[in-house]
Design a protein around this motif. Structure first.
Motif, PDB file in Angstrom:
ATOM      1  N   ASP A 158      49.406  17.018 -34.619  1.00 34.18           N
ATOM      2  CA  ASP A 158      48.469  15.919 -34.849  1.00 34.18           C
ATOM      3  C   ASP A 158      48.767  15.085 -33.961  1.00 34.18           C
ATOM      4  O   ASP A 158      47.582  14.109 -33.503  1.00 34.18           O
ATOM      5  N   ASP A 159      50.092  14.578 -33.666  1.00 30.40           N
ATOM      6  CA  ASP A 159      50.265  13.473 -32.580  1.00 30.40           C
ATOM      7  C   ASP A 159      49.522  13.616 -31.170  1.00 30.40           C
ATOM      8  O   ASP A 159      49.031  12.679 -30.638  1.00 30.40           O
ATOM      9  N   GLY A 178      45.755  13.007 -31.530  1.00 31.69           N
ATOM     10  CA  GLY A 178      45.473  11.769 -31.598  1.00 31.69           C
ATOM     11  C   GLY A 178      45.838  11.018 -30.307  1.00 31.69           C
ATOM     12  O   GLY A 178      45.061  10.220 -29.801  1.00 31.69           O
TER      13      GLY A 178
END
Lengths: 382, 369
Positions: free
Chosen positions: A54-55, A58
């Motif tokens: 996810d990071d 992002g």
């Protein structure tokens, strides 16, 4: 299991778009893309795969599916295991050679006041080293010599110094064996220890007095021929095949082993310029190596001269390409350089190496037109 | 890029660029299409474990400039990490070879390890491999296992069954090693060992260039092993499955020529032809296409088409098939248990072992995933 992927255990520096990362536990460098470095840092913080994915998506604005593949394959590469394996495997490679007689192929050498007895278990090993250092050969030692020994079996070659294990290399990696032997010779020559060196590079180096330029190439790539061409053009040889950088100042030290040139290249050199004009102490055709071998006289004064270097040229002789010269990005230069370099362990040395890389320019030279090659290298000295 | 089959055709053509470099331009044009599905490209490559191979090929043929930057970043990363891993595995292969030599055994490397030592791929980082497979004769089998154990490798769980009757000793791993090791006494499952075994391989095996310390099977045996292992042993043929990793191996092993006839029994020839026909179509290597696979009806090809079009259907069939195989194996073991006291003891030992149950749960999870 030690945590190599622990933030305290690695250091990194940005090189162009990539990162060069040094791992303290194994003294190894790895080049990572910015995404790879991000994943490494995230795992080092103990984050889960999902969170890292996810990071990553992002932070870099990339598709989540791509991020997932990136994280998954990073994990699959088992980088941590690869790094750990590097040193652990060494422990089980030592063979017992204590019962082998050391009298058959023993030579004695004297470099200034230091004497070395060198045992080669077979002719092949002798051919790899002796012709390059035979200018220092003496009939027998006066003092107690340092003992070097090379042993071989089907799986590889083992090097011992004073009966202590130094290293072992598989047959495809004999260049590394040669590098290790030269490194120990260098210690004898300069009366130094391992801690006094930043790194050694499988390369040749020439100088005009103020600074040196390094030529790196795969075996048979033509770096020795190019060094000789540069000598014929008035440059001085600092080292052939093996370049040693001191520490704390990364300055190149002279290492005057003999040079070995293939017969065809030698004839080409003789056509190009009068090779006899060089101040070689001795030159002869070595039946052992099937090459012309020559060396310059060794003076104590030449050992006092140290040279900075911030240019590395990766050389490739190609009969189909007259001349091609290209400046490489630092990351690509480093990619070529890392397999050719042995670095002394320690975080300070890793930092120093990364600092040296950040100031160094890398070039790729493919050639068979000698004049244009020499001209290009001469420009690096201006 | 309209569907999965087209994506597979693209990947196949990239993997076989060596034999039709003129297609590089067309491949470059495909990459430039606005509708090109980059995540699908990477997912397909990842699923088949060929992302490092694809990167190597794209770089070699000057196609990296067409790759979307973030995808190139991912591919380059994977390639370099794999290269580092394989360089380490080569060191491990050296260590293993040396240990076996000390006991008078010359190992025959199989599959990924074989391709690595014979330098089938131009760059060491291009072929992903999971473990080091090596084959020894029956006589040397247990000695080889002992030699590898001395290097620190071990099978972490309890072994159920007679190791001397297994195809290979249970996979052994070591803390200091990147790749686990499988020591084979048979190159493939027992069922096929009448016509493909150590004895047959040893007649044609050779020492790879620059390495006198180990052997690899002859090229035609490597091709046969690739086919038998993937298509027959793992039942990929029944399911219409294939792996691009094998396609890439076959494309390189073919040396741009039709394969020589092998000693494969006639009853498997149609299956082999079906498989080569599909590989030939995907990689655009027409010489691999076989008449029976191309013109005649082929269940394999039908399954392949269904797999590409209806993924959920193929997944369900696969799940059903694997569960069926498991049930058959359990029933067969129970049947033996009724007849033989040793088999009964083994069953009891298995069901009372926590590790065995853990393995079963892990297998089920993997299957569902």
């Amino acid at each position: 299991m030690r945590k190599i992927f622990n933030q305290a255990n690695f250091r990194a520096r940005r090189v162009g778009k990539e990162y060069v990362v040094w791992f303290s536990a194994t003294n190894q460098f790895v080049l990572l893309q910015s995404t790879g470095y991000f994943i490494l840092k995230s795992f080092a913080k103990g984050m889960s795969m999902k969170r890292v994915t996810d990071d990553l998506a992002g932070r870099f604005g990339i598709n989540k599916r791509l991020a997932a593949i990136s994280v998954k394959t990073f994990k699959r590469s088992k980088l941590q295991l690869v790094l750990e394996a590097e040193e652990k495997m060494d422990i089980i490679t030592k063979s017992d050679y204590s019962k082998i007689g050391l009298e058959n192929l023993k030579h004695f050498y004297r470099i200034f006041h230091q004497e070395i007895s060198f045992f080669y278990q077979n002719e092949l090993l002798r051919h790899a080293i002796h012709p390059l250092i035979q200018q220092w050969e003496v009939a027998e030692p006066v003092n107690l010599p340092v003992e070097f020994a090379l042993f071989s079996d089907e799986a590889g070659v083992t090097f011992q110094k004073n009966k202590q294990f130094v290293g072992q290399w598989g047959h495809p990696h004999l260049d590394q064996m040669k590098g290790s032997v030269f490194f120990e010779l260098l210690n004898v020559l300069y009366n130094k220890g391992s801690d006094d060196w930043l790194m050694t590079m499988h390369a040749a180096a020439v100088t005009l007095g103020n600074k040196a330029v390094c030529f790196s190439a795969h075996a048979g790539g033509g770096k020795t021929t190019l060094s000789t061409l540069m000598q014929l053009a008035g440059y001085q040889l600092v080292s052939d095949d093996f370049v040693a950088f001191g520490y704390p100042d990364p300055l190149i030290h002279t290492f005057p082993v003999a040079m070995s040139i293939k017969q065809g290249a030698w004839q080409m050199l003789e056509r190009t310029a009068p090779v006899g004009s060089l101040s070689f102490q001795e030159r002869y055709f070595s039946q052992e190596k099937g090459t012309f071998v020559y060396h310059e006289p060794l003076h104590q004064a030449s050992l006092q001269r140290l040279y900075p270097s911030s240019d590395v040229v990766f050389v490739k002789y190609d009969k189909d390409v007259p001349f091609r010269w290209k400046q490489l990005s630092r990351a690509n230069g480093l990619r070529e350089l890392l397999p050719q370099v042995w670095l002394s362990p320690g975080p300070d040395k890793a930092e120093k190496f990364m600092e040296w890389v950040s100031k160094t320019r890398f070039y790729a030279l493919t050639y068979h037109d000698n004049e244009r090659a020499i001209e290009a290298i001469q420009r690096l000295f201006t | 890029m309209k569907n999965g089959h087209e994506m597979y055709r693209l990947i196949g053509r990239i993997l076989a660029l060596k034999w039709h470099p003129d297609q590089a331009l067309d491949i470059g044009r495909t990459f430039q299409e606005e509708t090109f599905d980059w995540p699908l490209f990477l997912e397909s490559g990842d699923k088949h474990l060929v992302l490092p191979t694809l990167y190597g090929q794209l770089k070699r043929y000057g196609l990296t400039k067409y790759i979307r930057e973030d995808c190139l970043d991912v591919m380059q990363q994977i390639f370099e990490l794999n290269k580092q891993r394989n360089e380490r595995i080569l060191v491990e292969i050296d260590q293993i070879t040396k240990a076996l030599h000390e006991r008078g055994i010359v190992p025959v490397f199989l599959k990924g390890a074989c391709y690595l030592v014979e330098i089938l791929y131009e760059d060491v980082g291009e072929r992903y491999l999971g473990d080091i497979d090596l084959l020894v004769s029956d006589v040397h089998y247990l000695t080889a296992v002992e030699a590898i154990k001395q290097l620190g490798y071990e099978y972490p769980n309890e072994i159920f069954g007679d190791v001397t009757r297994m195809k290979h000793y249970p996979r052994m791993a070591a803390d200091h090693a990147v790749a686990p090791v499988e020591i084979h006494r048979l190159p493939v499952v027992e069922k096929f060992s009448d016509w493909f075994n150590y004895e047959i391989i040893s007649r044609e095996m050779f020492a790879p260039t620059g390495r006198m310390d180990c052997r690899v099977p002859s090229i035609r045996h490597q091709v046969m092993l690739s086919f038998v292992h993937s298509q027959l042993c793992h039942a990929d043929h029944q399911m219409g499955l294939f792996s691009f990793r094998n396609v890439s191996d076959l494309a390189l092993l073919s040396h741009g020529n039709k394969f020589e006839p092998t000693t494969l029994p006639k009853r498997y020839l149609t299956k082999m032809n079906d498989y080569f026909s599909l590989v030939g179509e995907l990689a655009d290597l027409p010489y691999l296409k076989q008449p029976s696979g191309e013109d005649g009806f082929s269940w394999y090809r039908l399954h392949y088409r269904l797999n590409v079009r209806y993924k959920w259907l193929s997944k369900s069939i696969l799940l059903f098939f694997q569960l069926g195989k498991k049930v058959k194996s359990v029933l067969s073991t129970l049947f033996h248990g009724f007849q033989d006291a040793t088999a009964r003891r083994m069953i009891k030992k298995r069901v009372s072992s926590r590790n065995w149950w853990k393995d079963q749960v892990a297998w089920l999870k993997e299957l569902i995933r």
